[in-house]
Design an enzyme around this catalytic site. Structure first.
Site, PDB file in Angstrom:
ATOM      1  N   HIS A   1      -2.345  -4.064   8.079  1.00 19.18           N
ATOM      2  CA  HIS A   1      -1.697  -2.485   7.674  1.00 19.18           C
ATOM      3  C   HIS A   1      -0.518  -2.685   6.390  1.00 19.18           C
ATOM      4  O   HIS A   1      -0.048  -3.560   5.927  1.00 19.18           O
ATOM      5  CB  HIS A   1      -1.076  -3.323   9.604  1.00 19.18           C
ATOM      6  CG  HIS A   1       0.014  -4.983   8.814  1.00 19.18           C
ATOM      7  ND1 HIS A   1      -1.151  -5.699   9.093  1.00 19.18           N
ATOM      8  CD2 HIS A   1       1.220  -5.086   9.163  1.00 19.18           C
ATOM      9  CE1 HIS A   1      -0.051  -6.738   9.188  1.00 19.18           C
ATOM     10  NE2 HIS A   1       1.397  -6.435   8.932  1.00 19.18           N
ATOM     11  N   THR A   2      -0.167  -1.752   6.558  1.00 20.22           N
ATOM     12  CA  THR A   2       0.219  -1.138   5.874  1.00 20.22           C
ATOM     13  C   THR A   2       1.506  -0.872   6.214  1.00 20.22           C
ATOM     14  O   THR A   2       1.993   0.680   7.459  1.00 20.22           O
ATOM     15  CB  THR A   2       0.387  -0.007   5.120  1.00 20.22           C
ATOM     16  OG1 THR A   2      -1.722  -0.413   4.798  1.00 20.22           O
ATOM     17  CG2 THR A   2       0.623   0.721   3.715  1.00 20.22           C
TER      18      THR A   2
END
Length: 145
Positions: free
Chosen positions: A102-103
């Site tokens: 996840h960013t």
């Protein structure tokens, strides 16, 4: 290459619609949604649709399309929320609270109090306020597309 989801992964559950979240983008490549524990209001997590634990696990043919979504969300945070900029980051294993790539896309303003990697957390006042942020981001993404 299509990567299947992991039925035990909380982010896969969001991507599949099994767990509710404030979605701002959802397509065949990625899903972006408001972080439930945001650094600042409008903090978005962008995840690949299939279960991928780290950046190194992301299939090569997905890398460009995935980061195109991260870029679009970053622009949406600035344009949709009036942020002066964004902080874009990801963890691989260490400090990765959910083992699904996840960013983080965090709205930034000068003198907002964010220093280095100390991330104070805020809360939305209620679900309608969170929904308003998600709507603003979706509208900005539509304008960018």
């Amino acid at each position: 290459m299509t990567v299947p989801d992991d039925p035990t992964c909380p982010f896969c559950a969001i991507a599949a619609g099994r767990t509710p979240a404030h979605i701002v983008l959802a397509d065949e490549v990625a899903v972006a949604f408001l972080d439930a524990r945001p650094v600042f209001k409008g903090h978005v997590l962008v995840i690949p649709r299939g279960h991928v634990e780290t950046l190194g696990d992301l299939p090569g043919e997905t890398l460009g399309p995935y980061f195109a979504r991260v870029q679009a969300v970053s622009l949406a945070v600035e344009q949709g929320l009036g942020a002066a900029g964004t902080f874009v980051a990801m963890n691989n294993r260490i400090s990765q609270s959910v083992p699904h790539l996840h960013t983080h896309v965090v709205p930034r303003h000068k003198k907002d109090g964010l220093r280095g990697f100390f991330w104070p957390r805020v809360k939305y006042e209620d679900q309608p306020e969170a929904a308003t942020y998600a709507t603003r981001l979706r509208e900005a993404l539509e304008a960018i597309s």
